[in-house]
Scaffold this motif. Structure first.
Motif, PDB file in Angstrom:
ATOM      1  N   MET A   1       0.878  -1.221   0.009  1.00 34.68           N
ATOM      2  CA  MET A   1       0.031  -0.044   0.126  1.00 34.68           C
ATOM      3  C   MET A   1       0.766   1.450   0.078  1.00 34.68           C
ATOM      4  SD  MET A   1      -2.701   0.774   2.864  1.00 34.68           S
ATOM      5  CE  MET A   1      -3.894   2.446   2.736  1.00 34.68           C
ATOM      6  N   LYS A   2       0.542   2.066  -0.852  1.00 35.85           N
ATOM      7  CA  LYS A   2       1.329   3.427  -1.178  1.00 35.85           C
ATOM      8  C   LYS A   2       0.957   4.334   0.373  1.00 35.85           C
ATOM      9  CE  LYS A   2       1.856   3.398  -6.117  1.00 35.85           C
ATOM     10  NZ  LYS A   2       1.861   4.050  -7.156  1.00 35.85           N
ATOM     11  N   HIS A   3       1.939   5.086   0.733  1.00 35.65           N
ATOM     12  CA  HIS A   3       1.778   5.911   1.663  1.00 35.65           C
ATOM     13  C   HIS A   3       2.430   7.358   1.424  1.00 35.65           C
ATOM     14  CE1 HIS A   3       4.969   3.762   3.491  1.00 35.65           C
ATOM     15  NE2 HIS A   3       5.467   4.899   4.166  1.00 35.65           N
ATOM     16  N   PHE A   4       2.396   8.346   2.018  1.00 36.78           N
ATOM     17  CA  PHE A   4       2.950   9.611   1.993  1.00 36.78           C
ATOM     18  C   PHE A   4       3.369   9.902   3.142  1.00 36.78           C
ATOM     19  CE2 PHE A   4      -0.274   9.187  -1.323  1.00 36.78           C
ATOM     20  CZ  PHE A   4       0.356   9.840  -2.330  1.00 36.78           C
ATOM     21  N   THR A   5       4.842  10.435   3.204  1.00 36.17           N
ATOM     22  CA  THR A   5       5.489  10.927   4.528  1.00 36.17           C
ATOM     23  C   THR A   5       5.595  12.188   4.604  1.00 36.17           C
ATOM     24  OG1 THR A   5       6.335   8.552   4.479  1.00 36.17           O
ATOM     25  CG2 THR A   5       7.402  10.192   5.924  1.00 36.17           C
ATOM     26  N   LEU A   6       5.385  12.972   5.570  1.00 36.26           N
ATOM     27  CA  LEU A   6       5.592  14.304   5.848  1.00 36.26           C
ATOM     28  C   LEU A   6       7.119  14.230   6.609  1.00 36.26           C
ATOM     29  CD1 LEU A   6       4.861  17.136   5.583  1.00 36.26           C
ATOM     30  CD2 LEU A   6       3.734  17.003   7.420  1.00 36.26           C
ATOM     31  N   VAL A   7       8.184  14.913   5.867  1.00 34.89           N
ATOM     32  CA  VAL A   7       9.311  14.860   6.416  1.00 34.89           C
ATOM     33  C   VAL A   7       9.795  16.406   6.768  1.00 34.89           C
ATOM     34  CG1 VAL A   7      11.756  14.193   5.825  1.00 34.89           C
ATOM     35  CG2 VAL A   7       9.882  12.770   5.205  1.00 34.89           C
ATOM     36  N   GLU A   8      10.565  16.434   7.800  1.00 31.60           N
ATOM     37  CA  GLU A   8      11.170  17.844   8.074  1.00 31.60           C
ATOM     38  C   GLU A   8      12.538  17.722   7.220  1.00 31.60           C
ATOM     39  OE1 GLU A   8      12.625  20.855  11.506  1.00 31.60           O
ATOM     40  OE2 GLU A   8      12.381  18.633  11.934  1.00 31.60           O
ATOM     41  N   THR A   9      12.500  19.005   6.452  1.00 38.21           N
ATOM     42  CA  THR A   9      13.682  19.001   5.204  1.00 38.21           C
ATOM     43  C   THR A   9      15.203  18.906   5.773  1.00 38.21           C
ATOM     44  OG1 THR A   9      12.084  20.117   3.862  1.00 38.21           O
ATOM     45  CG2 THR A   9      14.498  20.219   3.217  1.00 38.21           C
ATOM     46  N   HIS A  10      15.352  19.723   7.037  1.00 34.32           N
ATOM     47  CA  HIS A  10      16.637  19.950   7.468  1.00 34.32           C
ATOM     48  C   HIS A  10      17.005  18.775   8.415  1.00 34.32           C
ATOM     49  CE1 HIS A  10      16.235  24.126   6.150  1.00 34.32           C
ATOM     50  NE2 HIS A  10      15.233  24.439   6.994  1.00 34.32           N
ATOM     51  N   THR A  11      16.217  18.457   8.998  1.00 37.38           N
ATOM     52  CA  THR A  11      16.682  17.159   9.777  1.00 37.38           C
ATOM     53  C   THR A  11      16.533  15.753   9.237  1.00 37.38           C
ATOM     54  OG1 THR A  11      14.566  16.884  11.069  1.00 37.38           O
ATOM     55  CG2 THR A  11      16.447  18.415  12.036  1.00 37.38           C
ATOM     56  N   GLY A  12      15.577  15.800   8.443  1.00 35.04           N
ATOM     57  CA  GLY A  12      15.028  14.194   7.776  1.00 35.04           C
ATOM     58  C   GLY A  12      14.055  13.679   8.560  1.00 35.04           C
ATOM     59  N   ALA A  13      13.724  14.296   9.760  1.00 36.35           N
ATOM     60  CA  ALA A  13      12.799  13.596  10.694  1.00 36.35           C
ATOM     61  C   ALA A  13      11.319  13.524   9.975  1.00 36.35           C
ATOM     62  CB  ALA A  13      12.811  14.366  12.102  1.00 36.35           C
ATOM     63  N   VAL A  15       7.690  13.540  10.255  1.00 32.91           N
ATOM     64  CA  VAL A  15       6.568  14.101  11.118  1.00 32.91           C
ATOM     65  C   VAL A  15       5.124  13.395  11.041  1.00 32.91           C
ATOM     66  CG1 VAL A  15       5.245  16.144  11.156  1.00 32.91           C
ATOM     67  CG2 VAL A  15       7.608  16.434  10.327  1.00 32.91           C
ATOM     68  N   GLY A  16       5.079  12.375   9.880  1.00 28.24           N
ATOM     69  CA  GLY A  16       3.814  11.730   9.945  1.00 28.24           C
ATOM     70  C   GLY A  16       3.688  11.046   8.711  1.00 28.24           C
ATOM     71  N   GLN A  17       2.903   9.876   8.662  1.00 23.69           N
ATOM     72  CA  GLN A  17       2.358   9.199   7.435  1.00 23.69           C
ATOM     73  C   GLN A  17       1.058   9.242   7.194  1.00 23.69           C
ATOM     74  OE1 GLN A  17       3.856   5.056   7.639  1.00 23.69           O
ATOM     75  NE2 GLN A  17       5.750   5.650   7.386  1.00 23.69           N
ATOM     76  N   PHE A  18       0.611   9.420   5.867  1.00 23.91           N
ATOM     77  CA  PHE A  18      -0.760   9.649   5.537  1.00 23.91           C
ATOM     78  C   PHE A  18      -1.048   8.787   4.173  1.00 23.91           C
ATOM     79  CE2 PHE A  18       1.223  13.346   7.358  1.00 23.91           C
ATOM     80  CZ  PHE A  18       0.499  13.709   8.175  1.00 23.91           C
ATOM     81  N   ARG A  19      -2.425   8.289   4.377  1.00 27.25           N
ATOM     82  CA  ARG A  19      -2.471   7.516   3.320  1.00 27.25           C
ATOM     83  C   ARG A  19      -2.910   8.312   1.802  1.00 27.25           C
ATOM     84  NH1 ARG A  19      -7.031   3.323   5.938  1.00 27.25           N
ATOM     85  NH2 ARG A  19      -5.476   2.317   7.275  1.00 27.25           N
ATOM     86  N   THR A  20      -3.396   9.673   1.942  1.00 26.49           N
ATOM     87  CA  THR A  20      -3.368  10.271   0.758  1.00 26.49           C
ATOM     88  C   THR A  20      -2.535  11.569   0.748  1.00 26.49           C
ATOM     89  OG1 THR A  20      -5.230  11.813   1.744  1.00 26.49           O
ATOM     90  CG2 THR A  20      -6.088   9.635   0.812  1.00 26.49           C
ATOM     91  N   LEU A  21      -2.049  11.764  -0.528  1.00 27.25           N
ATOM     92  CA  LEU A  21      -1.561  13.043  -0.656  1.00 27.25           C
ATOM     93  C   LEU A  21      -2.289  14.296  -0.234  1.00 27.25           C
ATOM     94  CD1 LEU A  21       1.105  14.320  -1.753  1.00 27.25           C
ATOM     95  CD2 LEU A  21       0.161  14.323  -4.143  1.00 27.25           C
ATOM     96  N   GLN A  22      -3.368  14.401  -0.595  1.00 28.83           N
ATOM     97  CA  GLN A  22      -4.033  15.469   0.209  1.00 28.83           C
ATOM     98  C   GLN A  22      -3.968  15.725   1.601  1.00 28.83           C
ATOM     99  OE1 GLN A  22      -8.395  15.878  -0.775  1.00 28.83           O
ATOM    100  NE2 GLN A  22      -8.731  17.249   0.819  1.00 28.83           N
ATOM    101  N   ARG A  23      -4.233  14.582   2.403  1.00 27.54           N
ATOM    102  CA  ARG A  23      -3.874  14.660   4.026  1.00 27.54           C
ATOM    103  C   ARG A  23      -2.496  15.033   4.420  1.00 27.54           C
ATOM    104  NH1 ARG A  23      -8.825  15.149   4.681  1.00 27.54           N
ATOM    105  NH2 ARG A  23     -10.126  13.353   4.574  1.00 27.54           N
ATOM    106  N   ALA A  24      -1.624  14.435   3.523  1.00 26.95           N
ATOM    107  CA  ALA A  24      -0.158  15.063   3.576  1.00 26.95           C
ATOM    108  C   ALA A  24       0.086  16.338   3.418  1.00 26.95           C
ATOM    109  CB  ALA A  24       0.788  14.346   2.934  1.00 26.95           C
TER     110      ALA A  24
END
Length: 115
Positions: A1-13, A15-24
């Protein structure tokens, strides 16, 4: 299953995973309000989602947040606007009248908000 991950650019941490791009994108916008733009990116299965696509979705979300100015009754079959109303209730009452004229109008007609 595909998922989308929100990542903090500077640290690579992550932030969260989401099922849809819109939620991300929604989450990215919330975090950006607090910490400033350009701090986050969205990855899909390890690869960064194109910034143009993210911006397109963000612009679309901006449009959805605009207040509705009026309500239209539309006939999709003929591509016609049947009327413009100040309230959703009035537009829905007109829709019910159209359905009373012809049960096919239950599918052919609809109420849309005008922004």
């Amino acid at each position: 299953m595909k998922h989308f991950t929100l990542v903090e650019t500077h640290t690579g941490a992550e932030v969260g995973q989401f099922r849809t791009l819109q939620r991300a994108v929604e989450a990215m916008r919330r975090h950006a309000r607090l910490s400033g733009p350009g701090i986050y990116r969205i990855d899909q299965d390890g690869a960064q989602v194109g910034p143009d696509l993210v911006q397109f979705i963000s612009d679309h979300l901006d449009r959805l947040e605009e207040p509705v100015r009026a309500w239209e009754l539309r006939n999709y079959w003929f591509g016609q606007r049947l009327g413009t109303y100040a309230t959703r209730e009035a537009a829905e009452a007109a829709w019910r009248e159209q359905v009373a004229l012809s049960p096919a109008n239950r599918i052919n007609c609809g109420v849309e908000g005008v922004r």
